[in-house]
Write a protein that holds these residues in place. Structure first.
Motif, PDB file in Angstrom:
ATOM      1  N   UNK A 169       0.828  -1.220   0.000  1.00 55.86           N
ATOM      2  CA  UNK A 169       0.000   0.000   0.000  1.00 55.86           C
ATOM      3  C   UNK A 169       0.860   1.268   0.000  1.00 55.86           C
ATOM      4  N   UNK A 170       0.381   2.290  -0.692  1.00 57.00           N
ATOM      5  CA  UNK A 170       1.020   3.599  -0.708  1.00 57.00           C
ATOM      6  C   UNK A 170       0.028   4.600  -0.106  1.00 57.00           C
TER       7      UNK A 170
ATOM      8  N   UNK B 258      -1.808   6.244   7.822  1.00 60.28           N
ATOM      9  CA  UNK B 258      -2.333   4.866   7.828  1.00 60.28           C
ATOM     10  C   UNK B 258      -3.369   4.616   8.921  1.00 60.28           C
ATOM     11  N   UNK B 259      -3.233   5.296  10.089  1.00 64.65           N
ATOM     12  CA  UNK B 259      -4.191   5.075  11.181  1.00 64.65           C
ATOM     13  C   UNK B 259      -5.579   5.577  10.798  1.00 64.65           C
TER      14      UNK B 259
ATOM     15  N   UNK C  40      -4.332  -1.247   5.832  1.00 56.17           N
ATOM     16  CA  UNK C  40      -3.598  -0.250   6.608  1.00 56.17           C
ATOM     17  C   UNK C  40      -2.623  -0.893   7.576  1.00 56.17           C
ATOM     18  N   UNK C  41      -2.835  -2.174   7.884  1.00 54.64           N
ATOM     19  CA  UNK C  41      -1.921  -2.862   8.781  1.00 54.64           C
ATOM     20  C   UNK C  41      -0.689  -3.423   8.098  1.00 54.64           C
ATOM     21  N   UNK C  42      -0.626  -3.316   6.768  1.00 48.48           N
ATOM     22  CA  UNK C  42       0.530  -3.830   6.029  1.00 48.48           C
ATOM     23  C   UNK C  42       1.621  -2.776   5.937  1.00 48.48           C
TER      24      UNK C  42
ATOM     25  N   UNK D  30       9.841   3.919  -4.155  1.00 52.22           N
ATOM     26  CA  UNK D  30       8.789   2.933  -4.393  1.00 52.22           C
ATOM     27  C   UNK D  30       9.181   1.983  -5.520  1.00 52.22           C
ATOM     28  N   UNK D  31       9.729   2.543  -6.614  1.00 52.19           N
ATOM     29  CA  UNK D  31      10.135   1.717  -7.761  1.00 52.19           C
ATOM     30  C   UNK D  31      11.229   0.738  -7.357  1.00 52.19           C
TER      31      UNK D  31
END
Length: 555
Positions: A13-14, A20-21, A84-86, A104-105
């Motif tokens: 995930x991005x 994320x929370x 979101x937990x990942x 990211x790449x």
């Protein structure tokens, strides 16, 4: 997320401009946007605002977004909590988005290409040497092509160290390859392309590439030194294609035109199939402004020089190369008419006799004159068949002087072979037609008278003139000795029934040709064989003898 749980599919995930929370608990701005989405879904409205689009795309990518009913909402919430937990990427208030994208790449690339070469766990002494080697490479400070070698006795860990370096550094490059067992791979290499090597000045060592079939050296502007290539080509018997456009090479390596395997060439402005290109190359060497390469003029190799084909030649071309004729293995000339054939054949024979006379005068200065003796020489174009073997045996058995001072040989044996003979050094004949049979090979027996103190056979060349097709074929003595099946087939297949032919033999000076005999040998019909026979033979070839008889066999 279902695939992540059931098949282990990687989810990365991005979190772009969102914590994320907030995604996990659907709170904050993300929670407001998510609630707005739910409202619009229930009212079947479109998704317009920024956060609504963001959430919609996220749920679509999670493969759980449905417009059909509100019953999907619990599943959406569970999927958001799980995603979101990942561990992923969080991009909040980034001032350098390009750097974030690069990270990211790199992470995705690493995940997609995570296979390392096998190395035993914790090999002793490897890590330290790997660190030292990486420092030597200094890849962070240089963008050049780097080469580093390791050497030592077998089994001390060279390959293990190379694999460890590859595992550590391989992902820093767009492309990578680890090639093991180099020697074995080189021996089996079929195609080698070194194009666009802009700093290559001389060809590598190709002597370890015995099975190489295609060599491409295009766009190597600094490549000029070809001495090693010239040497290696002698050993590259499998090479069929050589392409070297846009290089600094100014001359065609001599070994190329001697090669029997090269079928296509593109080099120094010459491009095409070898049978059409090689004659032009050789003619360029023979031009008055461009002397032959030194190798071409070297005596030890002149007996095995290249063949030369001159399709649709002019008399001027024949005259310009006449002084080089004794150095050619073979010459094939296509004339425009029988008149031109007669003229060109005379030019060729004059050049050959002139050269032979000079060679003889040089050798005769140290020789002592004595009586003459009769010598015979047997020539067969090397295409074997049962009939040819039987005839050859009979000829050799009967090449003797009879009681009248002559030599007796087999006459016609229709339809297996036909005989043509004439006094002197040439035989003129017309090829007859034999129903159901094809010409297979040609044999020639020549008797000469020469001083006893001369030990050589004296034969220098054999010329085959086809007046009907206006072609001239000239073969050097050494070429006849090593005549190959392909060369013999080319000669024989060019002769058809009804063709007016003449065979001329060229000897050294002081060899007086008494008589020349030609045998045309035909193949056997399918299902039939010719048996050996002990019955007496008709013998109609009689040659007067000036002394002892001597037989030299050339096949």
């Amino acid at each position: 997320m279902k695939c992540h749980r059931t098949t282990g599919q990687v989810v990365l995930p991005v979190f772009y401009d969102v914590d994320p929370s907030e995604v996990r608990h659907q709170t904050g701005e993300f929670g407001i946007a998510f609630q707005s989405l739910l409202t619009r879904v229930s009212n079947k409205e479109g998704l317009y605002d920024r956060f609504g689009n963001l959430v919609r795309n996220l749920l679509n990518n999670l493969s759980i977004y449905k417009y059909k009913s509100q019953s999907q909402v619990p599943r959406w919430r569970a999927a958001l909590r799980e995603a979101a937990g990942l561990a992923g990427f969080v991009v909040l208030n980034s001032r350098n988005e390009s750097e974030a994208i690069k990270n990211i790449v790199e992470k995705v690339t690493h995940l997609l290409d995570k296979t390392d070469l096998f190395i035993a766990n914790n090999p002793v002494g490897v890590e330290l040497r790997v660190r030292d080697m990486i420092q030597l490479l200094d890849i962070q400070q240089s963008s050049d092509v780097l080469l580093i070698g390791m050497w030592g006795m077998g089994g001390i860990g060279k390959t293990t160290i190379a694999k460890a370096i590859y595992n550590k550094l391989g992902r820093n490059f767009e492309s990578r390859s680890f090639i093991a067992n180099i020697r074995e791979r080189l021996e089996n290499l079929k195609i080698l392309k070194l194009s666009h090597s802009h700093y290559l000045t001389q060809t590598p060592n190709f002597s370890n590439l015995p099975n190489l079939e295609q060599l491409v050296l295009s766009d190597c502007p600094m490549l000029s030194e070809i001495e090693k290539l010239d040497e290696d080509l002698e050993q590259m018997e499998s090479l069929t294609t050589l392409i070297a456009n846009n290089t600094a090479i100014t001359r065609v390596p001599f070994s190329i035109v001697r090669s029997k395997s090269i079928a296509y060439i593109s080099l120094c402005g010459y491009e095409g199939f070898s049978r059409y290109v090689f004659p032009s190359i050789i003619l360029s060497w023979m031009s008055p402004t461009n002397n032959l390469p030194s190798k071409f003029q070297t005596a030890p190799i002149t007996s095995s020089l290249v063949p030369l084909d001159l399709p649709y030649s002019s008399s001027h071309e024949i005259s310009s190369i006449s002084k080089y004729l004794p150095s050619l293995r073979s010459l094939w000339v296509e004339c425009s008419s029988e008149l031109q054939l007669s003229h060109d054949a005379a030019v060729i024979l004059d050049a050959l006799y002139s050269t032979n006379n000079k060679e003889f005068e040089s050798a005769a200065s140290t020789s002592k004159v004595s009586g003459n003796s009769l010598k015979s020489i047997f020539i067969q174009l090397r295409i074997n068949c049962q009939v040819a073997n039987i005839l050859k045996e009979r000829i050799v058995q009967n090449m003797t002087v009879d009681g009248y001072g002559g030599v007796l040989l087999p006459s016609d044996s229709y339809p297996y072979w036909l005989t043509f003979n004439c006094k002197g050094s040439s035989v003129l004949f017309e090829v007859p037609q034999l129903e159901g049979r094809n010409l297979k090979t040609i044999m020639c027996i020549v008797y000469t008278s020469t001083p006893e103190n001369i030990v050589s056979d004296g034969l220098k060349n054999v010329m085959v003139k086809n007046y009907t097709k206006a072609t001239i074929q000239l073969y050097k003595y050494e070429a006849l000795v090593s005549f190959e099946e392909e060369e013999g087939y080319r000669l024989v297949s060019s002769i058809e029934h009804g063709n007016k032919m003449e065979v001329v033999v060229v000897f050294e000076k002081n060899f007086i040709v008494k008589k020349t005999t030609i045998y045309l040998i035909y193949d056997e019909p399918i299902g039939k064989t010719m048996e050996q026979s002990d019955t007496p033979l008709d013998k109609n070839v009689i040659v007067c003898s000036d002394g002892e008889d001597e037989c030299a066999l050339v096949d």
